[in-house]
Design a protein around this motif. Structure first.
Motif, PDB file in Angstrom:
ATOM      1  N   ASN A   1      45.106  56.439  34.528  1.00  0.00           N
ATOM      2  CA  ASN A   1      46.167  56.394  35.553  1.00  0.00           C
ATOM      3  C   ASN A   1      46.244  54.998  36.171  1.00  0.00           C
ATOM      4  OD1 ASN A   1      48.195  57.129  37.291  1.00  0.00           O
ATOM      5  ND2 ASN A   1      47.036  58.718  38.359  1.00  0.00           N
ATOM      6  N   TYR A   2      46.491  54.019  35.318  1.00  0.00           N
ATOM      7  CA  TYR A   2      46.462  52.629  35.768  1.00  0.00           C
ATOM      8  C   TYR A   2      47.501  52.344  36.849  1.00  0.00           C
ATOM      9  CZ  TYR A   2      46.406  47.535  35.686  1.00  0.00           C
ATOM     10  OH  TYR A   2      46.302  46.219  36.046  1.00  0.00           O
ATOM     11  N   ALA A   3      48.643  53.014  36.806  1.00  0.00           N
ATOM     12  CA  ALA A   3      49.681  52.784  37.821  1.00  0.00           C
ATOM     13  C   ALA A   3      49.148  53.124  39.210  1.00  0.00           C
ATOM     14  CB  ALA A   3      50.928  53.611  37.503  1.00  0.00           C
ATOM     15  N   ALA A   4      48.512  54.297  39.350  1.00  0.00           N
ATOM     16  CA  ALA A   4      47.935  54.676  40.647  1.00  0.00           C
ATOM     17  C   ALA A   4      46.773  53.751  41.009  1.00  0.00           C
ATOM     18  CB  ALA A   4      47.471  56.125  40.608  1.00  0.00           C
ATOM     19  N   PHE A   5      45.977  53.373  40.022  1.00  0.00           N
ATOM     20  CA  PHE A   5      44.862  52.445  40.217  1.00  0.00           C
ATOM     21  C   PHE A   5      45.358  51.131  40.817  1.00  0.00           C
ATOM     22  CE2 PHE A   5      42.234  48.966  38.623  1.00  0.00           C
ATOM     23  CZ  PHE A   5      40.934  49.412  38.823  1.00  0.00           C
ATOM     24  N   LEU A   6      46.450  50.609  40.255  1.00  0.00           N
ATOM     25  CA  LEU A   6      47.002  49.330  40.712  1.00  0.00           C
ATOM     26  C   LEU A   6      47.641  49.466  42.088  1.00  0.00           C
ATOM     27  CD1 LEU A   6      47.742  46.382  40.157  1.00  0.00           C
ATOM     28  CD2 LEU A   6      49.781  47.184  38.960  1.00  0.00           C
ATOM     29  N   ILE A   7      48.391  50.543  42.317  1.00  0.00           N
ATOM     30  CA  ILE A   7      49.062  50.733  43.601  1.00  0.00           C
ATOM     31  C   ILE A   7      48.046  50.887  44.728  1.00  0.00           C
ATOM     32  CG2 ILE A   7      50.562  52.288  44.920  1.00  0.00           C
ATOM     33  CD1 ILE A   7      52.059  52.846  42.319  1.00  0.00           C
ATOM     34  N   CYS A   8      46.953  51.601  44.471  1.00  0.00           N
ATOM     35  CA  CYS A   8      45.877  51.709  45.471  1.00  0.00           C
ATOM     36  C   CYS A   8      45.409  50.319  45.894  1.00  0.00           C
ATOM     37  CB  CYS A   8      44.696  52.486  44.904  1.00  0.00           C
ATOM     38  SG  CYS A   8      44.867  54.271  44.884  1.00  0.00           S
ATOM     39  N   GLY A   9      45.129  49.487  44.909  1.00  0.00           N
ATOM     40  CA  GLY A   9      44.648  48.145  45.208  1.00  0.00           C
ATOM     41  C   GLY A   9      45.657  47.313  45.959  1.00  0.00           C
ATOM     42  N   MET A  10      46.927  47.397  45.562  1.00  0.00           N
ATOM     43  CA  MET A  10      47.966  46.607  46.216  1.00  0.00           C
ATOM     44  C   MET A  10      48.168  47.027  47.660  1.00  0.00           C
ATOM     45  SD  MET A  10      49.003  44.168  44.332  1.00  0.00           S
ATOM     46  CE  MET A  10      50.255  43.718  45.525  1.00  0.00           C
ATOM     47  N   PHE A  11      48.204  48.338  47.907  1.00  0.00           N
ATOM     48  CA  PHE A  11      48.428  48.819  49.268  1.00  0.00           C
ATOM     49  C   PHE A  11      47.281  48.411  50.191  1.00  0.00           C
ATOM     50  CE2 PHE A  11      51.493  52.602  48.358  1.00  0.00           C
ATOM     51  CZ  PHE A  11      52.512  51.688  48.138  1.00  0.00           C
ATOM     52  N   VAL A  12      46.052  48.595  49.727  1.00  0.00           N
ATOM     53  CA  VAL A  12      44.895  48.263  50.560  1.00  0.00           C
ATOM     54  C   VAL A  12      44.839  46.763  50.826  1.00  0.00           C
ATOM     55  CG1 VAL A  12      42.373  48.251  50.666  1.00  0.00           C
ATOM     56  CG2 VAL A  12      43.580  50.278  49.840  1.00  0.00           C
ATOM     57  N   PHE A  13      45.039  45.960  49.788  1.00  0.00           N
ATOM     58  CA  PHE A  13      44.995  44.517  49.973  1.00  0.00           C
ATOM     59  C   PHE A  13      46.119  44.031  50.883  1.00  0.00           C
ATOM     60  CE2 PHE A  13      46.168  40.175  48.907  1.00  0.00           C
ATOM     61  CZ  PHE A  13      44.948  39.528  49.032  1.00  0.00           C
TER      62      PHE A  13
END
Length: 296
Positions: free
Chosen positions: A94-106
């Motif tokens: 689920n790379y899309a969710a993986f990436l969005i998690c990182g972007m939102f937190v950062f």
């Protein structure tokens, strides 16, 4: 006859003020009193944050929708650049969710720091006109970013629920974001003070945060990447000391089932230590210059 007052008639204004319990309005209050003053201004902090959110998007046709669209569009660009073209999505569930998690937190930390660094400089007329705890301004900026983060997290929950399924693990997002908010408050207070006296910091911060972006494991799994490079275990330990990496990891392991096998070591402890140390240190650092804000 001379109008000059003799020594016997000279009034010691400082002694007179002290005798009547008067102090300089710009004097730095004791730390405990300063905290009580801030608590008394809590309604102002929340109201100011709401007003700033409204003003920020008032001229846009989509309004506050942009607070969600902006990080999502950034995530889409990075998904294409890193996930597809550079192949970092290979092996990550689920790379899309993986990436969005990182972007939102950062983005939550990045915007708190960059916007907070200008919080006093942009409100200098208010500071010079009214007497109030100056920390209310950077704190209001963090509250504004927290409101946007909560909206973003609602979108993320919906996305992860559709792609990965809901779980009771989601409740762990609450302490993770609470610690990140503490960290953000401390960082914002630090850069608010620096930005008041060093105006160039607002020009430098985008380069600092962009470097931080690439070093925080937003586009790839740090343990997986280092194992692929056959890096020694201590390298993972060092990289995991990055506070943003720790907060991203905590949110990912709370939301994504498969991320548990690639979690960073000691992330909870690292996140807690960073939150407490930066919040306390940042608050004291800001408070010590309280009587200097607005001068000049």
């Amino acid at each position: 006859m001379s109008n000059a007052a003799g020594p016997a008639e000279t009034v010691d204004l400082a002694a007179l003020a002290e005798r009547h319990g008067l102090t300089r309005s710009s004097a730095r209050p004791p730390l405990g009193g300063y905290l009580r003053e801030l608590w008394g201004r809590r309604q102002f902090i929340v109201s100011y944050a709401r007003a700033r959110t409204y003003a920020l998007y008032a001229g846009a046709r989509l309004g506050s929708v942009w607070q969600v669209l902006t990080p999502l569009m950034n995530a889409a660009v990075y998904y294409l650049a890193f996930g597809v073209l550079l192949g970092t999505k290979n092996g990550i569930h689920n790379y899309a969710a993986f990436l969005i998690c990182g972007m939102f937190v950062f983005t939550y930390t990045q915007r708190s720091m960059t916007e907070g660094s200008r919080s006093l400089a942009l409100n200098m007329s208010l500071i010079r006109t009214l007497h109030f705890p100056r920390a209310t301004l950077p704190l209001a900026y963090v509250v504004n970013e927290l409101n946007q983060m909560l909206v973003s997290m609602a979108i993320l929950f919906a996305f992860v629920g559709l792609t990965d399924g809901p779980s009771l693990r989601w409740l762990m997002v609450v302490p993770a974001l609470a610690m990140q908010t503490m960290f953000n408050l401390g960082m914002t207070l630090i850069f608010a003070r620096i930005g008041t006296f060093v105006s160039d910091i607002s020009q430098l911060l985008p380069f600092v945060t962009r470097t931080w972006l690439y070093a925080s494991g937003i586009f790839f799994s740090i343990p997986d990447k280092l194992r692929a490079l056959d890096a020694p275990g201590w390298v993972i330990q060092v990289l995991s000391l990055n506070p943003i990496s720790a907060y991203i990891d905590l949110v990912r392991r709370s939301l994504l089932r498969e991320h548990a096998r690639n979690e960073l070591p000691h992330a909870w402890s690292i996140a807690a230590v960073w939150a407490v140390v930066v919040l306390v240190g940042g608050f004291v650092f800001f408070w010590r210059a309280e009587d200097r804000y607005g001068r000049g």
